[in-house]
Design a protein around this motif. Structure first.
Motif, short mmCIF file in Angstrom:
data_model
loop_
_atom_site.label_atom_id
_atom_site.label_comp_id
_atom_site.label_asym_id
_atom_site.label_seq_id
_atom_site.Cartn_x
_atom_site.Cartn_y
_atom_site.Cartn_z
N GLU A 1 6.24 0.10 7.28
CA GLU A 1 6.07 0.88 6.05
C GLU A 1 4.67 0.64 5.49
N TYR A 2 4.24 1.56 4.61
CA TYR A 2 2.92 1.46 4.00
C TYR A 2 3.00 1.79 2.53
N ALA A 3 2.24 1.04 1.74
CA ALA A 3 1.98 1.41 0.35
C ALA A 3 0.65 2.14 0.35
N VAL A 4 0.58 3.20 -0.42
CA VAL A 4 -0.65 3.99 -0.51
C VAL A 4 -1.13 3.99 -1.95
N LEU A 5 -2.37 3.59 -2.14
CA LEU A 5 -3.02 3.69 -3.44
C LEU A 5 -4.09 4.76 -3.33
N SER A 6 -4.22 5.56 -4.36
CA SER A 6 -5.18 6.66 -4.34
C SER A 6 -5.83 6.79 -5.70
N HIS A 7 -7.10 7.15 -5.68
CA HIS A 7 -7.81 7.45 -6.92
C HIS A 7 -8.81 8.54 -6.62
N SER A 8 -9.01 9.45 -7.58
CA SER A 8 -9.92 10.57 -7.37
C SER A 8 -10.95 10.64 -8.48
N LYS B 1 -0.57 13.12 12.46
CA LYS B 1 0.81 13.09 12.95
C LYS B 1 1.52 11.81 12.52
N ASP B 2 0.80 10.69 12.61
CA ASP B 2 1.38 9.40 12.23
C ASP B 2 1.73 9.39 10.74
N PHE B 3 0.83 9.85 9.90
CA PHE B 3 1.08 9.88 8.47
C PHE B 3 2.25 10.82 8.16
N ARG B 4 2.25 11.98 8.76
CA ARG B 4 3.35 12.95 8.54
C ARG B 4 4.69 12.34 8.93
N ALA B 5 4.74 11.67 10.08
CA ALA B 5 5.99 11.05 10.53
C ALA B 5 6.44 9.96 9.55
N LYS B 6 5.51 9.16 9.07
CA LYS B 6 5.87 8.11 8.11
C LYS B 6 6.38 8.72 6.80
N VAL B 7 5.78 9.82 6.36
CA VAL B 7 6.26 10.49 5.15
C VAL B 7 7.68 11.00 5.38
N TYR B 8 7.91 11.71 6.49
CA TYR B 8 9.25 12.25 6.79
C TYR B 8 10.30 11.16 6.94
N ASN B 9 9.89 10.01 7.46
CA ASN B 9 10.82 8.89 7.65
C ASN B 9 10.87 7.95 6.45
N GLN B 10 10.28 8.38 5.34
CA GLN B 10 10.29 7.63 4.08
C GLN B 10 9.74 6.21 4.24
N LYS B 11 8.63 6.12 4.95
CA LYS B 11 7.98 4.83 5.15
C LYS B 11 6.65 4.74 4.41
N ILE B 12 6.39 5.72 3.54
CA ILE B 12 5.18 5.71 2.71
C ILE B 12 5.62 5.61 1.25
N TYR B 13 5.02 4.68 0.55
CA TYR B 13 5.32 4.48 -0.87
C TYR B 13 4.02 4.60 -1.65
N HIS B 14 4.11 5.18 -2.83
CA HIS B 14 2.94 5.16 -3.71
C HIS B 14 3.42 4.99 -5.14
N ASP B 15 2.48 4.79 -6.01
CA ASP B 15 2.77 4.42 -7.39
C ASP B 15 2.96 5.64 -8.31
N ASN B 16 3.56 6.69 -7.77
CA ASN B 16 3.82 7.93 -8.52
C ASN B 16 2.54 8.56 -9.06
N ASN B 17 1.48 8.44 -8.31
CA ASN B 17 0.21 9.03 -8.67
C ASN B 17 0.35 10.55 -8.64
#
Length: 181
Positions: free
Chosen positions: A25-32, A126-142
């Motif tokens: 699984e991965y946590a994703v932090l993002s800022h723009s 493809k890897d990111f898409r698969a992780k999203v579909y498999n609910q293995k990506i988490y973020h802080d509700n950004n």
């Protein structure tokens, strides 16, 4: 590793961090970042609350009509200091990145150019898409990242390769591109 999607004059510039967790699984932090002088125009044309996102801390408005990359560099440095991450690779699209690449190198990071072609982006997309579909990506509700995810469209190329298609996206996808970079 952080990934960066730099903008031209009017677009968002985004930084994304992929943080490995147990079990793949991965946590994703993002800022723009957005130019302050175009914020109100973009708020109206894009029909999203950029001004609210600035107030909430999800988005930084930089002075002037272009994103000031000094703010991007400072944000990256602050995150590494805050989380005590070891310095390593920083991945980015080479376009518009000469100054930032030099600054990161001088601060002991290893800038890695990510070509914006199918052979460079297909596997990570493809890897990111698969992780999203498999609910293995988490973020802080950004909300900026959530909005960008809803805008992301992929383009299929030769031999079933895929990559994000900025020309077909109806709205901005820069935060997602940064995460994939």
């Amino acid at each position: 590793f952080p990934g960066i999607d730099l903008s031209s004059t009017l677009d968002l510039t985004s930084v994304g961090f992929d943080i490995p967790l147990p079990d793949g699984e991965y946590a994703v932090l993002s800022h723009s970042f957005i130019p302050e002088e175009t914020l109100e125009i973009k708020r109206k044309t894009d029909k999203v609350p950029y001004d609210l996102w600035v107030l909430q801390g999800w988005l930084t408005a930089t002075p002037g009509a272009e994103v000031d990359y000094h703010f991007v560099l400072e944000y990256i440095l602050q995150q590494f200091e805050k989380y005590k991450w070891p310095k390593g690779e920083v991945c980015f699209d080479k376009a518009l990145a000469t100054w930032l690449e030099q600054e990161l190198s001088e601060r002991d990071f290893t800038p890695i150019e990510i070509g914006q072609w199918y052979n460079q982006l297909s596997e990570p997309t493809k890897d990111f898409r698969a992780k999203v579909y498999n609910q293995k990506i988490y973020h802080d509700n950004n909300p900026v990242l959530t909005w960008a995810m809803s805008n992301a469209v992929v383009r299929k190329g030769p031999t079933e390769n895929i990559m994000l298609d900025k020309s077909k996206a109806t709205q901005r996808i820069d935060p997602v591109a940064a995460v994939i970079n």
